[in-house]
Design an enzyme around this catalytic site. Structure first.
Site, PDB file in Angstrom:
ATOM      1  CG  HIS A  65      89.662  14.483  40.810  1.00  0.00           C
ATOM      2  ND1 HIS A  65      89.393  15.753  40.360  1.00  0.00           N
ATOM      3  CD2 HIS A  65      88.454  13.884  40.964  1.00  0.00           C
ATOM      4  CE1 HIS A  65      88.090  15.911  40.245  1.00  0.00           C
ATOM      5  NE2 HIS A  65      87.492  14.771  40.602  1.00  0.00           N
ATOM      6  CG  HIS A  67      84.664  11.846  44.088  1.00  0.00           C
ATOM      7  ND1 HIS A  67      84.461  13.158  44.453  1.00  0.00           N
ATOM      8  CD2 HIS A  67      84.966  11.866  42.763  1.00  0.00           C
ATOM      9  CE1 HIS A  67      84.626  13.936  43.384  1.00  0.00           C
ATOM     10  NE2 HIS A  67      84.932  13.173  42.351  1.00  0.00           N
ATOM     11  CE  LYS A 190      85.681  19.263  41.724  1.00  0.00           C
ATOM     12  NZ  LYS A 190      85.100  17.949  42.055  1.00  0.00           N
ATOM     13  CG  HIS A 232      84.093  19.653  37.152  1.00  0.00           C
ATOM     14  ND1 HIS A 232      83.933  18.298  36.956  1.00  0.00           N
ATOM     15  CD2 HIS A 232      83.310  20.260  36.220  1.00  0.00           C
ATOM     16  CE1 HIS A 232      83.105  18.096  35.954  1.00  0.00           C
ATOM     17  NE2 HIS A 232      82.712  19.275  35.490  1.00  0.00           N
ATOM     18  CG  HIS A 252      87.549  16.482  34.949  1.00  0.00           C
ATOM     19  ND1 HIS A 252      87.811  15.255  35.530  1.00  0.00           N
ATOM     20  CD2 HIS A 252      86.692  17.125  35.787  1.00  0.00           C
ATOM     21  CE1 HIS A 252      87.134  15.158  36.669  1.00  0.00           C
ATOM     22  NE2 HIS A 252      86.456  16.273  36.856  1.00  0.00           N
ATOM     23  CG  ASP A 324      86.194  11.802  38.694  1.00  0.00           C
ATOM     24  OD1 ASP A 324      85.934  12.144  39.869  1.00  0.00           O
ATOM     25  OD2 ASP A 324      85.540  12.222  37.724  1.00  0.00           O
TER      26      ASP A 324
END
Length: 414
Positions: A65, A67, A190, A232, A252, A324
């Site tokens: 996970h 970005h 996602k 998410h 999460h 994340d």
């Protein structure tokens, strides 16, 4: 690429078994041809030698996970940054991630097909990428970008060629939006099934998308291209809606309850904890200009988050490492392993979660995740024994050698 031998190290192959002393990994081209005790391999003399110098030889780490196109920045800074600058920043983020020992990542929104192509063709160095393109979100939900002022400030630009916006409502809209992501090159879909910490107008426990909408998203991925869905999902109701719909992984999992955990076990759903995310929000709040709402929500959820992941681990839920990254600096990914041990996982379990199980989560277990003959040569050499001090991996100086796809990307042992 010729032959390379990595020798004189402790071998942790990713399968969770007993480490092997005085081990050797032999690479030919981009494949592993041997991994085991040194006496089990006959050296021909034409190999390049990498001496691990008593360190530990691991599979390339996988972050499930990230970005890659962002690192959180204050709104004013984002507004004064030219659009194309983010691609040059991303090149550095990708390099930092790879040099931290992370050889594969699943991008959870924001990275388009051109970035993947640039890495694959060697224009820039970085980990192997699995793309989601952009996340699906409801109007007013996590990912909308709407602020209490009435203006819209998305964390990343969208709506440009190759990056569809993810906002959609109702069964037919989510069906079309899923198809748009697939058309743009999504290898995983996602979806934001709940609110979140960084969004200003919702809360992590708020449920987003109806069960019917979630089922439609899963069906579109499954029946059209066999693409799985990552959700998410922080509140218990949204988590359960996602699991019932057939989502592949829960991201999460802050407010997991017993029923949600049982459902995940029954369905074989993966959990990607991202324990580092709320920690990083609190650590960088002043430096990065984190919204007050995000800081307060991080304070509220952080202990619930730890307790939820601990309970899920104890129950036997499949845990794949994810950070994340982008909320925090890229290249700090391996802090997550220490946080996983802090909630009750053993150091070996945290390594398996970051290699073998993460590869299974990405559907790439036949190629990466363990050091075995025939797999792609993604190999990391670290100083010392991480089973003695897993937190040491958080220091990038501990990462001595990084090999991705048979190519040495970092070597400080020369």
């Amino acid at each position: 690429m010729g032959k390379t031998i990595i020798k004189n190290g402790l071998l942790i192959d990713g399968n969770g078994g007993e480490p092997k002393q005085q081990a050797l990994v032999a690479i030919e081209g981009n494949k592993i041809v041997y991994a085991g005790a040194e006496e089990g391999y006959t050296v021909s003399g034409d190999e390049s030698i990498v001496d691990a110098k008593g360190g530990t030889i691991l599979p390339g780490i996988i972050d499930s996970h990230v970005h890659m196109m962002m690192e959180f920045a204050p709104i004013a800074q984002r507004l004064e940054t030219p659009f194309s600058f983010m691609y040059f920043q991303a090149a550095q983020y990708l390099k930092n991630t790879l040099h931290a020992g992370v050889t594969s990542v699943r991008d959870a929104l924001g990275t388009d097909l051109g970035v993947k192509k640039a890495v694959e063709e060697g224009l820039i160095s970085g980990p192997r990428l699995q793309l989601s393109i952009n996340a699906l979100t409801i109007t007013g939900g996590h990912g909308d970008g709407y602020t209490v002022s009435g203006s819209v400030q998305d964390l990343l630009p969208s709506g440009y060629p190759g990056m569809p916006h993810g906002k959609c409502d109702g069964v037919e809209e989510v069906r079309k939006k899923t198809r748009e992501m697939l058309r743009a090159g999504a290898e995983v879909i996602k979806v934001h099934a709940t609110g979140g910490v960084l969004s200003a107008t919702d809360h992590p426990e708020f449920t987003q998308f109806s069960p019917e909408e979630l089922q439609t998203i899963v069906q579109e991925g499954k029946f059209r291209k066999g693409v799985k869905v990552m959700a998410h999902a922080q509140g218990a109701e949204g988590i359960k809606n996602a699991v019932k719909a057939g989502v592949h992984s829960i991201e999460h999992g802050i407010f997991l309850d017993d029923e949600a955990i049982e459902m995940m076990l029954e369905n074989g759903t993966f959990l990607v904890p991202t324990l580092l995310a709320p920690v990083a929000v609190l650590e960088t709040a002043n430096e990065k200009g984190m919204p007050d709402t995000a800081v307060e929500k991080s304070k509220e959820v952080i202990e619930y988050h730890k307790a939820s992941i601990a309970k899920a681990h104890e129950a036997g839920v499949k845990i794949a490492m994810g950070t994340d990254a982008g909320v925090m600096k890229h290249g700090t990914n391996l802090r997550e392993l220490g946080l996983m041990t802090d909630i009750g996982m053993t150091p070996m379990e945290s390594i398996v979660a970051s290699t073998k199980t993460a590869a299974e989560c990405l559907g790439w277990e036949s190629d990466i995740g363990t050091l075995e003959e025939g797999k792609l040569a993604d190999v990391v050499v670290v100083q010392g024994n991480p089973l003695d001090d897993i937190h040491a991996l958080a220091d990038n100086d501990t990462i001595q050698v990084v090999v991705k796809n048979g190519k040495i990307e970092k070597n400080v042992l020369e």
